[in-house]
Design an enzyme around this catalytic site. Structure first.
Site, PDB file in Angstrom:
ATOM      1  N   CYS A  22       0.866  -1.173   0.000  1.00 43.15           N
ATOM      2  CA  CYS A  22       0.000   0.000   0.000  1.00 43.15           C
ATOM      3  C   CYS A  22       0.907   1.228   0.000  1.00 43.15           C
ATOM      4  CB  CYS A  22      -0.903  -0.001   1.229  1.00 43.15           C
ATOM      5  SG  CYS A  22      -1.990   1.429   1.302  1.00 43.15           S
ATOM      6  N   LEU A  23       1.045   1.835  -1.155  1.00 42.98           N
ATOM      7  CA  LEU A  23       1.917   2.992  -1.307  1.00 42.98           C
ATOM      8  C   LEU A  23       1.266   3.926  -2.317  1.00 42.98           C
ATOM      9  CD1 LEU A  23       4.673   4.182  -0.483  1.00 42.98           C
ATOM     10  CD2 LEU A  23       5.694   2.895  -2.354  1.00 42.98           C
TER      11      LEU A  23
END
Length: 146
Positions: free
Chosen positions: A48-49
């Protein structure tokens, strides 16, 4: 495509999938070996970026991913946007217990001697073999995360 990322004594194998529209569409990035991190799904290894998932630009390339985005993610987790809720909660509740769990995962799953031990994941017949990826450029050293 698999990529190897080494921070000090820890080694993570990273899965990279490039869409047909790359570089206009972001790559899919995931860890192959387990990592305890608020922004990495423990089961799938998905990352999750924001810069990869939402704000990707064709100006970025894989060098940015491996030399900037992922090291920053590892060094500065964001527990307010978790994929691993347990890790995020532990990080916010008890930082020393969180850091101990991170250390345990590094020692168990990110050992340099296990670099070739993870099973290969082939997504197509066109994907080059692991031997074609191995070069001095594939391994980068840097400071260890907390």
């Amino acid at each position: 495509m698999n990529y190897v990322r080494s921070l000090s004594w820890s080694v993570w194998r990273i899965r990279v999938e490039l869409p047909d529209a790359y570089p206009y569409k972001s790559p899919t990035i995931g860890f192959i070996n387990k990592i305890y991190h608020p922004n990495v799904d423990e089961m799938s290894g998905s990352v999750c970026l924001d810069v990869i998932n939402q704000t990707w630009s064709p100006m970025f390339d894989l060098v940015n991913v491996f030399e900037v985005f992922l090291p920053q993610l590892l060094l500065y987790p964001n527990p307010s946007d978790p994929l691993n809720g347990e890790a995020a909660a532990l990080m916010m509740r008890d930082r020393s217990a969180y850091e101990q769990r991170v250390k345990e995962y590094r020692e168990k799953y990110a050992k340099p001697e296990d670099i070739g031990a993870a099973p290969e994941e082939k997504s197509s017949d066109e994907e080059p073999s692991e031997d074609e990826y191995e070069s001095e450029d594939d391994e980068m050293a840097g400071p260890s995360d907390p």
